[in-house]
Write an enzyme that holds these catalytic residues in place. Structure first.
Site, short mmCIF file in Angstrom:
data_model
loop_
_atom_site.label_atom_id
_atom_site.label_comp_id
_atom_site.label_asym_id
_atom_site.label_seq_id
_atom_site.Cartn_x
_atom_site.Cartn_y
_atom_site.Cartn_z
N HIS A 31 -8.53 -0.90 -7.35
CA HIS A 31 -8.12 -0.79 -9.17
C HIS A 31 -7.28 -1.67 -9.16
CE1 HIS A 31 -4.75 -0.70 -5.90
NE2 HIS A 31 -5.21 -0.15 -5.76
N HIS A 34 -5.47 -3.83 -6.90
CA HIS A 34 -6.04 -4.87 -6.70
C HIS A 34 -7.31 -6.44 -7.71
CE1 HIS A 34 -7.90 -1.53 -4.27
NE2 HIS A 34 -7.33 -2.85 -2.97
N VAL A 173 1.65 -3.65 -8.39
CA VAL A 173 0.85 -2.43 -10.39
C VAL A 173 0.86 -1.39 -9.52
CG1 VAL A 173 -1.01 -2.27 -11.76
CG2 VAL A 173 -0.76 -4.57 -10.23
N SER A 182 -2.85 3.29 -5.95
CA SER A 182 -3.66 2.74 -4.25
C SER A 182 -4.18 3.43 -4.48
CB SER A 182 -2.48 3.93 -3.74
OG SER A 182 -3.30 3.59 -1.86
N ARG A 184 -5.50 5.66 -2.02
CA ARG A 184 -5.12 6.97 -1.43
C ARG A 184 -5.12 7.92 -2.52
NH1 ARG A 184 -4.13 3.94 3.37
NH2 ARG A 184 -5.64 3.99 5.02
P1 AMP Z 1 -5.70 -2.39 0.45
O1 AMP Z 1 -7.75 -2.44 -0.22
O2 AMP Z 1 -5.25 -1.30 0.46
O3 AMP Z 1 -6.01 -3.37 1.90
O4 AMP Z 1 -4.93 -3.49 -0.29
C1 AMP Z 1 -5.96 -4.55 -0.92
C2 AMP Z 1 -4.61 -6.09 -1.40
O5 AMP Z 1 -4.35 -5.26 -3.26
C3 AMP Z 1 -3.42 -5.69 -1.10
O6 AMP Z 1 -3.46 -7.02 -0.82
C4 AMP Z 1 -2.27 -4.81 -1.23
O7 AMP Z 1 -1.20 -5.31 -1.20
C5 AMP Z 1 -3.13 -4.86 -2.21
N1 AMP Z 1 -2.65 -3.66 -3.20
C6 AMP Z 1 -2.63 -2.73 -3.15
N2 AMP Z 1 -2.48 -1.96 -4.26
C7 AMP Z 1 -1.77 -2.32 -5.21
C8 AMP Z 1 -0.81 -2.56 -6.15
N3 AMP Z 1 -0.79 -1.25 -6.36
N4 AMP Z 1 -0.50 -4.20 -6.64
C9 AMP Z 1 -0.84 -4.94 -5.98
N5 AMP Z 1 -0.90 -4.90 -5.00
C10 AMP Z 1 -1.92 -3.93 -4.26
#
Ligand code: AMP
Length: 280
Positions: A31, A34, A173, A182, A184
């Site tokens: 999203h 990322h 974000v 997220s 999720r």
């Molecule tokens: P994940 O796929 O959930 O493991 O996230 C991968 C990376 O993206 C991690 O460093 C998260 O902290 C970051 N991330 C996930 N959601 C957000 C968001 N809403 N804003 C900024 N970074 C994010």
């Protein structure tokens, strides 16, 4: 954009690489959160690698590993558009070969909040991130402040193990109504999606109380909890008013400021969010 699936192929790619390398680890189902990391990394490095790996070791036995949302074709399309050089999409056996038993732990930072609710979670995170740092040897690695405690765990492990890289924190974000993006969020029904806005409202109320001069950790926590209690679909897991570096609970917010971290169940979905408070 190259797409690699094996450690052997990755070693070969890395060996011949010139210039600085930026790394963005993700679990996919990408999203704008990322993509904000990807864009930042694209601007700061000669070469850019993104990993898409739903890391089994950071999920507990009763957590959502099997049903975690996945859409690799869509992710690859998004990354192609961001001019990513390499996408690494390993199978779990590539990262955890037969007989795997070596783990990285950051015990003090991992013991509370997210770590207390999700035993073993940060051990899984720290282990996979350390492996990615060894495999990629990036100059810079990008992580979101959305996962605030995770960011502190990774900073600590990078310092403690002496990885010659910079951990770059990136801002959260959010949707226009404040909900932090997220993967999720895709689990939420329309009513739950509406209810989920309470996390940001609760953090804002806490921040407003802080700006108005409140410094008692207990009273700031009560302000946040009071807002969460107004939403019938929300069941708080924890509400932390903590030191921004050690994540220890604070009786009184001092010169180092504080971070509000919260985890809230919205129906069967567990969401986290946070807000960093520095002195004005
Ligand atoms: P994940 O796929 O959930 O493991 O996230 C991968 C990376 O993206 C991690 O460093 C998260 O902290 C970051 N991330 C996930 N959601 C957000 C968001 N809403 N804003 C900024 N970074 C994010």
């Amino acid at each position: 954009m190259r797409r690699l699936e094996t450690v052997a192929a990755l070693h070969e790619w890395r060996r011949d690489l010139g210039g600085s390398l930026g790394l963005v680890p993700t679990m996919g189902f990408l999203h704008e959160g990322h993509l904000s990391l990807v864009r930042r990394a694209r601007g700061e490095n000669d070469m850019l690698a993104v990993t898409v790996f739903v890391n089994p070791t950071q999920f507990g036995p009763r957590e959502d590993f099997a049903r975690y949302p996945r859409d690799l074709p869509r992710d690859l399309g998004l990354l192609e558009r961001e001019a990513v050089d390499l996408v690494f999409v390993p199978d779990p056996q590539e990262i955890y070969p037969e007989g795997f038993q070596t783990y990285v732990t950051v015990p003090e930072l991992s013991e509370r909040w997210e770590g207390a609710s999700r035993p073993g979670h940060f051990r899984g995170v720290a282990t996979v991130v350390a492996k990615l740092f060894v495999l990629f040897r990036p100059e810079r690695a990008y992580f979101g402040q959305k996962d605030y405690q995770q960011l502190q765990v990774i900073r600590r492990l990078a310092r403690d193990l002496g990885f010659p890289l910079t951990v770059v924190p990136c801002p959260i974000v959010r949707e226009p109504d404040g909900l932090a993006l997220s993967s999720r969020n895709s689990y939420l029904s329309p009513a739950e999606r509406q209810a989920a806005t309470v996390l940001f409202r609760a953090l804002q109320a806490g921040e407003a109380a802080y700006r108005a001069g409140e410094r008692s950790g207990h009273r700031l926590q009560a302000v946040v909890k009071e807002v969460l209690a107004q939403e019938p679909l929300a069941k708080p897991d924890y509400v932390a008013v903590a030191d921004p570096e050690t994540l220890e609970e604070l009786d009184e917010v001092g010169a180092r400021g504080a971070v509000f971290c919260l985890a809230v169940w919205i129906g069967a979905t567990r969401l986290i969010d946070n807000c960093l408070l520095a002195r004005p």
